[in-house]
Design a protein around this motif. Structure first.
Motif, PDB file in Angstrom:
ATOM      1  N   TYR A 146      -2.983  -7.780  10.661  1.00 12.43           N
ATOM      2  CA  TYR A 146      -3.356  -7.694   9.258  1.00 12.43           C
ATOM      3  C   TYR A 146      -2.498  -6.760   8.416  1.00 12.43           C
ATOM      4  CZ  TYR A 146      -7.319 -10.235  11.016  1.00 12.43           C
ATOM      5  OH  TYR A 146      -8.102 -11.179  11.619  1.00 12.43           O
ATOM      6  N   ILE A 147      -1.546  -6.105   9.031  1.00 12.65           N
ATOM      7  CA  ILE A 147      -0.643  -5.241   8.281  1.00 12.65           C
ATOM      8  C   ILE A 147       0.780  -5.738   8.506  1.00 12.65           C
ATOM      9  CG2 ILE A 147       0.235  -2.905   7.984  1.00 12.65           C
ATOM     10  CD1 ILE A 147      -2.457  -1.846   8.904  1.00 12.65           C
ATOM     11  N   SER A 148       1.498  -5.939   7.418  1.00 14.01           N
ATOM     12  CA  SER A 148       2.903  -6.314   7.555  1.00 14.01           C
ATOM     13  C   SER A 148       3.740  -5.089   7.207  1.00 14.01           C
ATOM     14  CB  SER A 148       3.245  -7.508   6.667  1.00 14.01           C
ATOM     15  OG  SER A 148       3.315  -7.132   5.322  1.00 14.01           O
ATOM     16  N   TYR A 149       4.803  -4.929   7.925  1.00 11.27           N
ATOM     17  CA  TYR A 149       5.572  -3.693   7.838  1.00 11.27           C
ATOM     18  C   TYR A 149       6.939  -3.842   7.182  1.00 11.27           C
ATOM     19  CZ  TYR A 149       1.902  -2.144  10.941  1.00 11.27           C
ATOM     20  OH  TYR A 149       0.684  -1.826  11.456  1.00 11.27           O
ATOM     21  N   ASN A 150       7.281  -5.025   6.755  1.00 11.38           N
ATOM     22  CA  ASN A 150       8.579  -5.244   6.112  1.00 11.38           C
ATOM     23  C   ASN A 150       8.397  -5.301   4.601  1.00 11.38           C
ATOM     24  OD1 ASN A 150      10.076  -5.472   8.546  1.00 11.38           O
ATOM     25  ND2 ASN A 150       9.225  -7.518   8.805  1.00 11.38           N
ATOM     26  N   LEU A 151       9.329  -4.675   3.904  1.00  8.98           N
ATOM     27  CA  LEU A 151       9.312  -4.701   2.446  1.00  8.98           C
ATOM     28  C   LEU A 151      10.056  -5.953   1.984  1.00  8.98           C
ATOM     29  CD1 LEU A 151       8.498  -3.332  -0.160  1.00  8.98           C
ATOM     30  CD2 LEU A 151      10.639  -2.033  -0.058  1.00  8.98           C
ATOM     31  N   THR A 152       9.286  -6.963   1.640  1.00 10.88           N
ATOM     32  CA  THR A 152       9.847  -8.249   1.236  1.00 10.88           C
ATOM     33  C   THR A 152      10.132  -8.264  -0.266  1.00 10.88           C
ATOM     34  OG1 THR A 152       7.678  -9.178   0.761  1.00 10.88           O
ATOM     35  CG2 THR A 152       8.496  -9.414   3.042  1.00 10.88           C
ATOM     36  N   GLU A 153      10.814  -9.302  -0.705  1.00  9.12           N
ATOM     37  CA  GLU A 153      11.080  -9.447  -2.134  1.00  9.12           C
ATOM     38  C   GLU A 153       9.776  -9.588  -2.920  1.00  9.12           C
ATOM     39  OE1 GLU A 153      13.840  -8.991  -3.964  1.00  9.12           O
ATOM     40  OE2 GLU A 153      14.662  -8.305  -2.054  1.00  9.12           O
ATOM     41  N   ASP A 154       8.796 -10.313  -2.362  1.00 11.46           N
ATOM     42  CA  ASP A 154       7.504 -10.439  -3.043  1.00 11.46           C
ATOM     43  C   ASP A 154       6.818  -9.084  -3.175  1.00 11.46           C
ATOM     44  OD1 ASP A 154       7.636 -13.111  -3.608  1.00 11.46           O
ATOM     45  OD2 ASP A 154       6.374 -13.743  -1.934  1.00 11.46           O
ATOM     46  N   ARG A 191       8.361  -6.223  -3.341  1.00 10.20           N
ATOM     47  CA  ARG A 191       9.137  -5.503  -4.365  1.00 10.20           C
ATOM     48  C   ARG A 191       8.703  -5.938  -5.764  1.00 10.20           C
ATOM     49  NH1 ARG A 191      13.879  -2.824  -2.717  1.00 10.20           N
ATOM     50  NH2 ARG A 191      14.345  -3.127  -0.513  1.00 10.20           N
ATOM     51  N   ARG A 192       8.501  -7.239  -5.951  1.00 11.74           N
ATOM     52  CA  ARG A 192       8.025  -7.735  -7.248  1.00 11.74           C
ATOM     53  C   ARG A 192       6.641  -7.173  -7.568  1.00 11.74           C
ATOM     54  NH1 ARG A 192      11.095 -12.197  -5.865  1.00 11.74           N
ATOM     55  NH2 ARG A 192       9.483 -13.325  -4.771  1.00 11.74           N
ATOM     56  N   ALA A 193       5.794  -7.095  -6.565  1.00 17.24           N
ATOM     57  CA  ALA A 193       4.454  -6.543  -6.770  1.00 17.24           C
ATOM     58  C   ALA A 193       4.525  -5.074  -7.173  1.00 17.24           C
ATOM     59  CB  ALA A 193       3.623  -6.709  -5.499  1.00 17.24           C
ATOM     60  N   ILE A 194       5.388  -4.319  -6.538  1.00 21.05           N
ATOM     61  CA  ILE A 194       5.552  -2.906  -6.887  1.00 21.05           C
ATOM     62  C   ILE A 194       6.085  -2.777  -8.308  1.00 21.05           C
ATOM     63  CG2 ILE A 194       6.874  -0.810  -6.375  1.00 21.05           C
ATOM     64  CD1 ILE A 194       6.726  -1.708  -3.382  1.00 21.05           C
ATOM     65  N   ASP A 195       7.083  -3.572  -8.651  1.00 20.16           N
ATOM     66  CA  ASP A 195       7.638  -3.536 -10.012  1.00 20.16           C
ATOM     67  C   ASP A 195       6.573  -3.877 -11.048  1.00 20.16           C
ATOM     68  OD1 ASP A 195      10.132  -2.812  -9.052  1.00 20.16           O
ATOM     69  OD2 ASP A 195      10.941  -4.862  -9.128  1.00 20.16           O
ATOM     70  N   LEU A 196       5.766  -4.885 -10.760  1.00 14.98           N
ATOM     71  CA  LEU A 196       4.695  -5.261 -11.671  1.00 14.98           C
ATOM     72  C   LEU A 196       3.679  -4.128 -11.816  1.00 14.98           C
ATOM     73  CD1 LEU A 196       3.239  -7.343 -13.433  1.00 14.98           C
ATOM     74  CD2 LEU A 196       2.160  -8.218 -11.344  1.00 14.98           C
ATOM     75  N   PHE A 215       0.822  -1.204   0.000  1.00 15.94           N
ATOM     76  CA  PHE A 215       0.000   0.000   0.000  1.00 15.94           C
ATOM     77  C   PHE A 215       0.856   1.254   0.000  1.00 15.94           C
ATOM     78  CE2 PHE A 215      -2.418   3.310   2.225  1.00 15.94           C
ATOM     79  CZ  PHE A 215      -3.513   3.384   1.385  1.00 15.94           C
ATOM     80  N   ALA A 216       1.898   1.246   0.770  1.00 17.11           N
ATOM     81  CA  ALA A 216       2.767   2.419   0.874  1.00 17.11           C
ATOM     82  C   ALA A 216       4.158   1.969   1.288  1.00 17.11           C
ATOM     83  CB  ALA A 216       2.217   3.389   1.913  1.00 17.11           C
ATOM     84  N   VAL A 217       5.141   2.727   0.856  1.00 16.32           N
ATOM     85  CA  VAL A 217       6.516   2.459   1.265  1.00 16.32           C
ATOM     86  C   VAL A 217       7.223   3.782   1.527  1.00 16.32           C
ATOM     87  CG1 VAL A 217       6.717   0.286   0.000  1.00 16.32           C
ATOM     88  CG2 VAL A 217       7.396   2.402  -1.114  1.00 16.32           C
TER      89      VAL A 217
END
Length: 77
Positions: A53-61, A63-68, A8-10
């Motif tokens: 219900y909210i995860s706060y770490n920017l995972t590789e998945d 990152r892939r979602a953001i790139d997509l 949602f946000a980074v």
């Protein structure tokens, strides 16, 4: 649709940002996570939502979602 999580946000910093500023941003995140209950005004249901219900770490998945997302939105610009 793609079996990827939703980011949602980074918080991001450009490469030239000093490590001290990045440290302050990370400290602010840590402080917020340590005080979720107070930030939720001691509302147990709201605090529970923030914890579960909210995860706060920017995972590789994520990152892939953001790139997509970025590559898909370029198609409409």
């Amino acid at each position: 649709w793609h079996s990827l999580p939703f980011a949602f946000a980074v918080w991001i910093a450009k490469p030239h940002i000093s490590p001290a500023i990045i440290g302050h941003l990370n400290a602010a995140l840590k402080n917020g996570l340590e005080h979720i209950k107070e930030l939720a005004n001691n509302d147990e249901d709201l605090a529970d939502y923030f914890y579960k219900y909210i995860s706060y770490n920017l995972t590789e998945d994520k990152r892939r979602a953001i790139d997509l997302y970025l590559s898909e939105t370029k198609k409409f610009m």
